[in-house]
Write a protein that holds these residues in place. Structure first.
Motif, mmCIF file in Angstrom:
data_model
loop_
_atom_site.group_PDB
_atom_site.id
_atom_site.type_symbol
_atom_site.label_atom_id
_atom_site.label_comp_id
_atom_site.label_asym_id
_atom_site.label_seq_id
_atom_site.Cartn_x
_atom_site.Cartn_y
_atom_site.Cartn_z
ATOM 1 N N PRO A 1 26.086 60.821 66.904
ATOM 2 C CA PRO A 1 26.582 59.879 67.915
ATOM 3 C C PRO A 1 27.687 58.980 67.363
ATOM 4 O O PRO A 1 27.821 58.810 66.157
ATOM 5 N N ALA A 2 28.462 58.417 68.270
ATOM 6 C CA ALA A 2 29.527 57.487 67.889
ATOM 7 C C ALA A 2 28.899 56.233 67.284
ATOM 8 O O ALA A 2 27.829 55.788 67.693
ATOM 9 N N HIS A 3 29.589 55.674 66.282
ATOM 10 C CA HIS A 3 29.090 54.469 65.637
ATOM 11 C C HIS A 3 30.280 53.652 65.157
ATOM 12 O O HIS A 3 31.054 54.116 64.317
ATOM 13 N N GLY A 4 30.419 52.459 65.677
ATOM 14 C CA GLY A 4 31.539 51.611 65.275
ATOM 15 C C GLY A 4 32.867 52.231 65.667
ATOM 16 O O GLY A 4 33.098 52.546 66.830
ATOM 17 N N ALA B 1 32.064 60.232 68.387
ATOM 18 C CA ALA B 1 30.970 61.202 68.304
ATOM 19 C C ALA B 1 31.524 62.540 67.821
ATOM 20 O O ALA B 1 32.669 62.887 68.103
ATOM 21 N N ARG C 1 33.953 55.148 64.524
ATOM 22 C CA ARG C 1 33.883 56.610 64.440
ATOM 23 C C ARG C 1 33.486 57.212 65.778
ATOM 24 O O ARG C 1 32.493 56.806 66.378
#
Length: 72
Positions: free
Chosen positions: A37-40, A44, A42
């Motif tokens: 999953p997308a984080h910050g 997905a 970054r």
């Protein structure tokens, strides 16, 4: 359902051994996709691993997953 402990080579999962569900023919899938999953900042992404045959020290064949580098 049955599972098999399968080694991952390369990429973020390098060196890990994870239980992978077996198909109806008692084999691991040819391609294993791991959604991240997308984080910050970054986005997905999906990590892709291809099945490859490896041999144990005793000469027995077993499966492992090798990381497929993302296409540019």
């Amino acid at each position: 359902m049955r599972s098999a402990d399968t080694e991952f080579v390369g990429g973020p999962l390098d060196g890990r051994i994870l239980p992978i569900l077996l198909s109806t023919f008692n084999s691991v899938p040819k391609v294993y996709r791991v959604p991240v999953p997308a984080h910050g900042d970054r986005p997905a992404e999906t990590l892709v691993y291809d099945r490859a045959k490896a041999y144990s020290a005793k000469g027995r064949a077993r499966w492992q997953y090798v990381f497929r580098a993302p296409q540019a």
